[in-house]
Design an enzyme around this catalytic site. Structure first.
Site, PDB file in Angstrom:
ATOM      1  N   SER A 183     -11.109   9.083 -16.929  1.00 61.80           N
ATOM      2  CA  SER A 183     -10.641   9.513 -18.479  1.00 61.80           C
ATOM      3  C   SER A 183     -10.886  11.082 -18.625  1.00 61.80           C
ATOM      4  O   SER A 183     -10.712  11.766 -17.675  1.00 61.80           O
ATOM      5  CB  SER A 183     -11.585   8.742 -19.534  1.00 61.80           C
ATOM      6  OG  SER A 183     -10.856   8.693 -20.609  1.00 61.80           O
ATOM      7  N   ASP A 436      -1.917   1.605 -19.041  1.00 63.44           N
ATOM      8  CA  ASP A 436      -2.846   2.681 -19.604  1.00 63.44           C
ATOM      9  C   ASP A 436      -2.185   3.544 -20.492  1.00 63.44           C
ATOM     10  O   ASP A 436      -1.285   4.349 -19.841  1.00 63.44           O
ATOM     11  CB  ASP A 436      -3.883   3.055 -18.753  1.00 63.44           C
ATOM     12  CG  ASP A 436      -4.808   4.187 -19.353  1.00 63.44           C
ATOM     13  OD1 ASP A 436      -4.945   4.071 -20.686  1.00 63.44           O
ATOM     14  OD2 ASP A 436      -5.297   4.856 -18.609  1.00 63.44           O
ATOM     15  N   HIS A 461      -6.984   1.135 -18.359  1.00 62.06           N
ATOM     16  CA  HIS A 461      -7.717   2.560 -18.408  1.00 62.06           C
ATOM     17  C   HIS A 461      -8.991   2.436 -17.108  1.00 62.06           C
ATOM     18  O   HIS A 461      -9.693   1.488 -17.328  1.00 62.06           O
ATOM     19  CB  HIS A 461      -8.375   2.741 -19.566  1.00 62.06           C
ATOM     20  CG  HIS A 461      -8.700   4.312 -20.013  1.00 62.06           C
ATOM     21  ND1 HIS A 461      -7.889   5.428 -19.583  1.00 62.06           N
ATOM     22  CD2 HIS A 461      -9.750   4.865 -20.322  1.00 62.06           C
ATOM     23  CE1 HIS A 461      -8.402   6.428 -19.924  1.00 62.06           C
ATOM     24  NE2 HIS A 461      -9.592   6.183 -20.463  1.00 62.06           N
TER      25      HIS A 461
END
Ligand SMILES: *[C@@H]1O[C@H](CO)[C@@H](O)[C@H](O)[C@H]1NC(C)=O
Ligand SMILES: *[C@@H]1O[C@H](CO)[C@@H](O)[C@H](O)[C@H]1NC(C)=O
Ligand SMILES: *[C@@H]1O[C@H](CO)[C@@H](O)[C@H](O)[C@H]1NC(C)=O
Ligand SMILES: *[C@@H]1O[C@H](CO)[C@@H](O)[C@H](O)[C@H]1NC(C)=O
Ligand SMILES: *[C@@H]1O[C@H](CO)[C@@H](O)[C@H](O)[C@H]1NC(C)=O
Ligand SMILES: *[C@@H]1O[C@H](CO)[C@@H](O)[C@H](O)[C@H]1NC(C)=O
Length: 501
Positions: A183, A436, A461
């Site tokens: 991320s 995602d 994710h």
């Protein structure tokens, strides 16, 4: 969030924060009430026991100017049980916007490969999050203190920490270091290799939307992917969510309707007026976004405890046909939302100020979104299942100015980190999951032989960074194997060219 004027824009930007990108989503009502207070950590226990030493390093508050000469204690975690010294590799997690122990607990991949690589694991906390607060409890008290919260300062912290670890740990001088992150942490891992190729031999940037910046990708892609996840997980699922916004508008137009909604959703605080209804819709929207991020193939507890393939479970309650009344539709929506908020059966009411774990730093990320991390998002209600809302940089900037007294620099991230022109760099893996929503801003095709993209069609994710699981799709097992193969290659390359400093 849509109809409410001012705060809706930052609200939208916050969704981007989940990138926080685990980006923990920012809910503005919550943000405002929490502004300038310290956030505590929450618990999320890993599937396997892990153990590490917790250490602190004195970092300069400002690496790039010379007037502010103060230091702060940066927290980092070290696990060297499997490290083969001298010279064994170091896997270095570039911490994101939250408590580093939470990321450490949720990055099982590193724990699982440490032994086979003979690697030391280091997890470094990002400044201004968790315990690494440059101005202690005052770090968020005004924007003068927040001024040193930038990704450039964080990367410099990582570089200084590694230089120090290598010179002070016997046997580590020749150790190749590989950056790993997911991320926003994945963006940092990639940028770390780009900016400090002398410090790390390569990087794994998992679910890292390095192109979610102005002018690089269409602003509507993020919510379009969220919508696709729901559309393919159950009959009429996305269509009914698209319809639900108008149903909420209809029902919330009367006092008795507001009361019905509050009871149907078991809200902790009843909705009192149309403004509350706007906040309520924004909270529901974040709920659907978060589900898209954590649509994992097995039971997990990342943002919330959830069943396997949670969107399929949610969609069971939304398979209603077009003839249902507004009330019937919203009953389905409330049951769907409770899958997310009450899977364990332990919640007594739903709190519209909360959508995810408190291990993520809301205020810090909003500040970053208001300065360097400008991530445009928009909806049109056609390609996606949300109420239409354009991206308005001016309105966003005005909100940032009101909240923090600063204005965002829309083009800075592209200038400092290269935007789409990164082909001259090397040794970075960009992995992305097809489920995602953040994959829209990620690198999903190969750039060169050593700037490699790995796509995991059934992955949400950064699924690849999590512990392996019997129910993992083959695509994620293959991705992890390929990632380890590249790590080995970088380590081998490094051994051929010993470091001189
Ligand atoms: C991470 O795991 C450790 C050890 O199991 C635990 O003590 C800690 O509370 C966890 N941290 C978070 C934020 O979940
Ligand atoms: C909302 O109210 C309008 C006007 O009464 C009606 O046409 C519509 O079907 C209602 N529900 C939805 C979901 O639009
Ligand atoms: C959560 O689930 C439990 C067990 O089914 C139930 O008793 C409780 O009322 C639910 N909470 C909410 C807010 O719906
Ligand atoms: C709802 O969440 C907010 C923000 O975390 C918190 O301050 C508030 O106390 C919570 N309300 C209830 C009723 O739990
Ligand atoms: C964008 O926001 C600004 C400031 O709130 C407003 O004046 C302007 O009309 C908006 N632009 C569009 C296209 O909505
Ligand atoms: C990029 O190249 C690698 C190695 O050849 C390959 O395994 C991978 O599938 C490619 N990625 C994409 C998105 O095509």
């Amino acid at each position: 969030m849509r109809a409410g004027g001012g705060t809706q824009v930052l609200d939208r930007a916050a969704a981007t924060c989940i990138l926080a990108l685990w980006l923990g989503c920012l809910h503005v009502a919550a943000l405002k009430s929490r502004l300038f207070t310290r956030l505590g950590g929450a618990s999320d226990s890993p599937e396997n026991p892990i153990s590490y030493d917790t250490l602190y390093f004195d970092q300069k508050i400002d690496h790039f100017g010379f007037l502010e000469d103060g230091t702060f204690k940066q927290r980092y975690l070290v696990a060297d049980k499997h490290w083969q010294q001298p010279g064994g590799p170091v896997l270095f997690y570039t911490g994101n916007e939250g408590d580093i122990t939470w990321f450490c607990n949720n990055t099982g991949f590193m724990w699982e490969i440490a032994e086979e690589l003979g690697a030391m694991l280091v997890f470094a906390e990002h400044r201004y999050y968790g315990e690494s607060l440059p101005f202690g409890q005052d770090s968020y008290s005004d924007s003068k203190h927040l001024n040193y919260l930038t990704s450039e300062q964080a990367l410099a912290d990582f570089a200084v920490l590694i230089k120090n670890l290598k010179s002070s740990s016997p046997g580590a001088q020749q150790s190749p270091v590989i950056a790993v992150g997911g991320s926003y942490g994945g963006m940092l891992a990639a940028w770390f290799r780009i900016k400090y190729p002398n410090v790390v031999v390569g990087a794994l940037a998992a679910s890292a939307p390095i192109w979610q910046f102005p002018g690089m990708v269409p602003c509507g892609d993020f919510y379009r992917i969220v919508t696709q996840d729901f559309a393919k997980s159950g009959q009429n699922c996305a269509a009914n969510i698209r319809k639900s916004w108008m149903a909420i508008n209809n029902v919330s137009s009367t006092a008795s309707g507001l009361q019905w909604l509050s009871e149907e959703f078991s809200l902790c605080a009843p909705l009192k007026n149309e403004n509350d209804a706007v906040g309520f819709k924004s909270w529901l929207q974040e709920t659907w976004v978060n589900l898209a991020m954590v649509d994992y193939p097995y039971e997990a507890n990342f943002l919330q405890p959830l069943p396997r393939w949670p969107i399929q479970v949610v969609c069971k309650y939304l398979a209603l046909d077009a003839s249902v009344s507004d009330y019937q539709l919203l009953h389905g929506v409330s049951q769907a939302a409770k899958v997310y908020y009450n899977y364990t059966g332990s919640s007594s009411c739903l709190n519209t100020s909360q959508t995810a774990t408190s291990s993520l730093g809301y205020i810090g990320w909003s500040y970053q979104a208001c300065t360097e991390m400008v991530m445009p998002m928009c909806t049109d209600g056609i390609q996606d299942m949300f109420e239409p809302e354009g991206w308005n940089f001016t309105a966003f900037s005005d909100e940032c100015s009101a909240m923090f007294g600063v204005r965002p620099r829309a083009d800075w991230a592209g200038t400092v980190y290269g935007g789409k022109d990164i082909a001259s760099h090397s040794n970075i893996i960009f992995s992305n999951g097809g489920l995602d929503p953040w994959s829209c801003g990620g690198v999903t095709s190969n750039i060169t032989d050593s700037l490699v993209s790995i796509v995991i069609p059934d992955g949400a994710h950064h699924l690849d960074l999590r512990y392996s699981n019997d129910q993992d799709p083959p695509s994620v097992s293959a991705a992890r194997a390929l990632e380890v193969m590249y790590f080995r290659e970088w380590i081998k390359q490094a051994k051929k060219t010993p470091l001189t400093s």
